[in-house]
Design a protein around this motif. Sequence first.
Motif, PDB file in Angstrom:
ATOM      1  N   TYR A 119      59.571  -4.807  -5.855  1.00 48.52           N
ATOM      2  CA  TYR A 119      60.525  -5.842  -5.438  1.00 48.52           C
ATOM      3  C   TYR A 119      60.837  -5.760  -3.948  1.00 48.52           C
ATOM      4  CZ  TYR A 119      60.544  -5.820 -10.426  1.00 48.52           C
ATOM      5  OH  TYR A 119      60.107  -5.842 -11.729  1.00 48.52           O
ATOM      6  N   SER A 120      61.085  -4.547  -3.459  1.00 49.60           N
ATOM      7  CA  SER A 120      61.399  -4.408  -2.031  1.00 49.60           C
ATOM      8  C   SER A 120      60.159  -4.099  -1.209  1.00 49.60           C
ATOM      9  CB  SER A 120      62.406  -3.277  -1.820  1.00 49.60           C
ATOM     10  OG  SER A 120      61.776  -2.013  -2.012  1.00 49.60           O
ATOM     11  N   ASN A 121      59.129  -3.577  -1.855  1.00 50.35           N
ATOM     12  CA  ASN A 121      57.958  -3.071  -1.138  1.00 50.35           C
ATOM     13  C   ASN A 121      58.290  -1.978  -0.138  1.00 50.35           C
ATOM     14  OD1 ASN A 121      55.790  -4.475  -2.317  1.00 50.35           O
ATOM     15  ND2 ASN A 121      56.531  -6.344  -1.323  1.00 50.35           N
ATOM     16  N   PHE A 122      59.440  -1.352  -0.315  1.00 54.47           N
ATOM     17  CA  PHE A 122      59.844  -0.239   0.547  1.00 54.47           C
ATOM     18  C   PHE A 122      59.635   1.052  -0.241  1.00 54.47           C
ATOM     19  CE2 PHE A 122      62.774   2.880   2.238  1.00 54.47           C
ATOM     20  CZ  PHE A 122      62.655   2.710   3.617  1.00 54.47           C
ATOM     21  N   GLN A 123      58.678   1.851   0.210  1.00 55.82           N
ATOM     22  CA  GLN A 123      58.365   3.084  -0.510  1.00 55.82           C
ATOM     23  C   GLN A 123      59.043   4.286   0.135  1.00 55.82           C
ATOM     24  OE1 GLN A 123      55.179   1.323   0.351  1.00 55.82           O
ATOM     25  NE2 GLN A 123      55.053   0.314  -1.632  1.00 55.82           N
ATOM     26  N   GLY A 124      59.692   5.073  -0.705  1.00 51.90           N
ATOM     27  CA  GLY A 124      60.331   6.291  -0.206  1.00 51.90           C
ATOM     28  C   GLY A 124      59.864   7.499  -1.000  1.00 51.90           C
ATOM     29  N   GLY A 125      59.805   8.629  -0.299  1.00 51.82           N
ATOM     30  CA  GLY A 125      59.455   9.879  -0.971  1.00 51.82           C
ATOM     31  C   GLY A 125      60.387  10.972  -0.496  1.00 51.82           C
ATOM     32  N   ALA A 126      60.676  11.921  -1.367  1.00 49.26           N
ATOM     33  CA  ALA A 126      61.563  13.023  -0.999  1.00 49.26           C
ATOM     34  C   ALA A 126      61.027  14.320  -1.591  1.00 49.26           C
ATOM     35  CB  ALA A 126      62.979  12.767  -1.515  1.00 49.26           C
ATOM     36  N   ALA A 127      61.275  15.410  -0.879  1.00 51.44           N
ATOM     37  CA  ALA A 127      60.937  16.741  -1.380  1.00 51.44           C
ATOM     38  C   ALA A 127      62.115  17.656  -1.074  1.00 51.44           C
ATOM     39  CB  ALA A 127      59.655  17.266  -0.718  1.00 51.44           C
ATOM     40  N   LEU A 128      62.691  18.189  -2.127  1.00 52.16           N
ATOM     41  CA  LEU A 128      63.914  18.986  -2.033  1.00 52.16           C
ATOM     42  C   LEU A 128      63.569  20.455  -2.263  1.00 52.16           C
ATOM     43  CD1 LEU A 128      67.083  18.968  -1.959  1.00 52.16           C
ATOM     44  CD2 LEU A 128      67.002  18.542  -4.439  1.00 52.16           C
ATOM     45  N   LEU A 129      63.947  21.285  -1.289  1.00 53.39           N
ATOM     46  CA  LEU A 129      63.656  22.727  -1.376  1.00 53.39           C
ATOM     47  C   LEU A 129      64.863  23.454  -1.946  1.00 53.39           C
ATOM     48  CD1 LEU A 129      61.915  25.236  -0.691  1.00 53.39           C
ATOM     49  CD2 LEU A 129      62.983  25.193   1.599  1.00 53.39           C
ATOM     50  N   ALA A 130      64.680  24.092  -3.105  1.00 58.50           N
ATOM     51  CA  ALA A 130      65.755  24.864  -3.727  1.00 58.50           C
ATOM     52  C   ALA A 130      65.810  26.254  -3.115  1.00 58.50           C
ATOM     53  CB  ALA A 130      65.527  24.944  -5.229  1.00 58.50           C
ATOM     54  N   ALA A 131      66.963  26.902  -3.273  1.00 62.44           N
ATOM     55  CA  ALA A 131      67.155  28.234  -2.691  1.00 62.44           C
ATOM     56  C   ALA A 131      66.163  29.249  -3.271  1.00 62.44           C
ATOM     57  CB  ALA A 131      68.591  28.696  -2.929  1.00 62.44           C
ATOM     58  N   ASP A 132      65.730  29.012  -4.497  1.00 57.25           N
ATOM     59  CA  ASP A 132      64.779  29.949  -5.117  1.00 57.25           C
ATOM     60  C   ASP A 132      63.324  29.652  -4.741  1.00 57.25           C
ATOM     61  OD1 ASP A 132      64.115  27.698  -6.599  1.00 57.25           O
ATOM     62  OD2 ASP A 132      64.920  28.453  -8.493  1.00 57.25           O
ATOM     63  N   GLY A 133      63.123  28.683  -3.847  1.00 56.25           N
ATOM     64  CA  GLY A 133      61.784  28.399  -3.346  1.00 56.25           C
ATOM     65  C   GLY A 133      61.069  27.243  -4.037  1.00 56.25           C
ATOM     66  N   ARG A 134      61.638  26.783  -5.142  1.00 50.83           N
ATOM     67  CA  ARG A 134      60.987  25.663  -5.829  1.00 50.83           C
ATOM     68  C   ARG A 134      61.166  24.372  -5.038  1.00 50.83           C
ATOM     69  NH1 ARG A 134      63.200  25.464 -11.811  1.00 50.83           N
ATOM     70  NH2 ARG A 134      65.055  26.403 -10.873  1.00 50.83           N
TER      71      ARG A 134
END
Length: 131
Positions: A21-36
């Motif tokens: 619908y928006s054609n706006f692509q977003g990506g995220a990568a979240l780093l946890a304290a345990d390294g995951r």
Amino acid sequence: MRERDLIEEAVKARGNAYAPYSNFQGGAALLAADGRIFTGCNVENASYGLTICAERVALFKAVSEGAREFKAIAIACGAGPCAPCGACRQVLSEFAPDLLVIMTDAQGKEIRREKLSTLLPLAFGPGELAG
Ligand code: THU
């Protein structure tokens, strides 16, 4: 964990965005304290208001897998680095008010860094409910 790796994960996650619908692509990568690392992309819906942003997908995936502490999030979007929306800032702030927010473009080239507390000053947090 190198910052470059986190950025690459965000760029890769962006490739899964469902944004007809928006054609706006977003990506995220979240780093946890345990390294995951937990990734997310935006997922839109024909009922537009049910759309969810990449950052919240990543955060909810992480919390549902038992992670509670986070160090950094990389966000990849369009032509230039973009900041997370207000709703995502609030949701991230619940768990990590001092999170490092790494913003980049669709290729992961141009990079901007801010603390979440700078992007969301005077955040409303769990402490406000304590009376
Ligand atoms: N979007 C995100 O994924 N993250 C943000 O921080 C801002 C907006 C998505 C939601 C929607 O699918 C599209 O971008 C346009 O708003």
